[in-house]
Design an enzyme around this catalytic site. Structure first.
Site, PDB file in Angstrom:
ATOM      1  N   LYS A  33       0.829  -1.206   0.000  1.00  0.00           N
ATOM      2  CA  LYS A  33       0.000   0.000   0.000  1.00  0.00           C
ATOM      3  C   LYS A  33       0.867   1.261   0.000  1.00  0.00           C
ATOM      4  O   LYS A  33       0.629   2.184  -0.790  1.00  0.00           O
ATOM      5  CB  LYS A  33      -0.938  -0.001   1.205  1.00  0.00           C
ATOM      6  CG  LYS A  33      -1.947   1.148   1.177  1.00  0.00           C
ATOM      7  CD  LYS A  33      -2.969   1.011   2.284  1.00  0.00           C
ATOM      8  CE  LYS A  33      -2.379   1.423   3.619  1.00  0.00           C
ATOM      9  NZ  LYS A  33      -3.389   1.508   4.681  1.00  0.00           N
ATOM     10  N   ASP A  85      -6.856   1.436   0.769  1.00  0.00           N
ATOM     11  CA  ASP A  85      -6.923   1.559   2.225  1.00  0.00           C
ATOM     12  C   ASP A  85      -8.347   1.258   2.677  1.00  0.00           C
ATOM     13  O   ASP A  85      -9.177   0.788   1.892  1.00  0.00           O
ATOM     14  CB  ASP A  85      -6.477   2.960   2.661  1.00  0.00           C
ATOM     15  CG  ASP A  85      -7.486   4.036   2.271  1.00  0.00           C
ATOM     16  OD1 ASP A  85      -8.398   3.742   1.465  1.00  0.00           O
ATOM     17  OD2 ASP A  85      -7.366   5.160   2.775  1.00  0.00           O
TER      18      ASP A  85
END
Length: 211
Positions: A120, A138
């Site tokens: 991420k 997210d």
């Protein structure tokens, strides 16, 4: 959800915010890398308060390395998990100095090899600092993608995979920011603000609110 609907959703989000970006404050790829690393389980507002004090003192890999772990902790102790984050940011700073000539590498493999940097974080840096068409999923993006039925998946990897497949090329660089901001301010976790949502008529969430 069909692709015609998806394109209209993205077009509306683009029209409302043609040049979206992160709410983390940064001026260089390294500052962004540090800020994103610090942002895990923390708010952007909290990270920005800490980096507003840190970056004027140390905003390069060498300066962070010279600051030391304990010195770094003094600046980020208001952020959750600051002990582990200080260790990781200090280590990654030293690696960038030693292995990458003091420059943040524009490589997923090199980024993910850094302490505290997962997929991420690498996606955010590649997208926001270097303009890659990556999508960092997210909690906000995961929620919006599933709730609207835009790109459904049981975990963040599946949602990322689906988004990369269904988002047209022209929207890929910015979709990450549009979806995060939409989830943060409109399609919020507890009770989405459907009544003030610019894509309410396209969204396939069945329990819409009037807010």
């Amino acid at each position: 959800m069909n692709n015609t609907k998806r394109r209209e959703i993205l077009t509306r989000l683009r029209d409302a915010n043609p040049h979206p970006t992160t709410e983390l404050n940064f001026t260089t790829p390294f500052e962004l890398l540090v800020a994103v690393t610090l942002s895990a389980q923390a708010t952007d507002v909290g990270v920005n308060k800490a980096t507003a004090k840190l970056f004027p003192v140390a905003n390069t890999p060498q300066a962070i390395a010279d600051l030391g772990v304990d010195g770094l902790k003094e600046y980020i102790k208001t952020i959750g998990l600051y002990n582990a984050k200080a260790e990781n940011v200090h280590k990654l700073s030293k690696i960038i100095v030693e292995k990458h000539n003091g420059e943040v590498p524009e490589s997923r493999e090199a980024l993910e090899a850094l302490p505290g940097v997962g997929r991420k974080t690498a996606n955010v840096v590649l997208n926001t600092a270097f303009g890659w068409p990556t999508i960092a999923v997210d909690t906000h993006i995961f929620r919006v993608s599933n709730r609207t039925k835009f790109a459904m998946g049981k975990n963040v990897d599946r949602v990322e995979e689906k988004l990369l497949k269904v988002v047209p090329k022209e929207f890929k660089v910015d979709v990450h920011h549009w979806l995060i901001l939409h989830g943060r301010y409109t399609c919020i976790a507890r009770k989405p603000r459907c009544g003030s949502c610019i894509i309410e008529d396209l969204c396939e969430f069945k329990e819409k609110t009037e807010i």
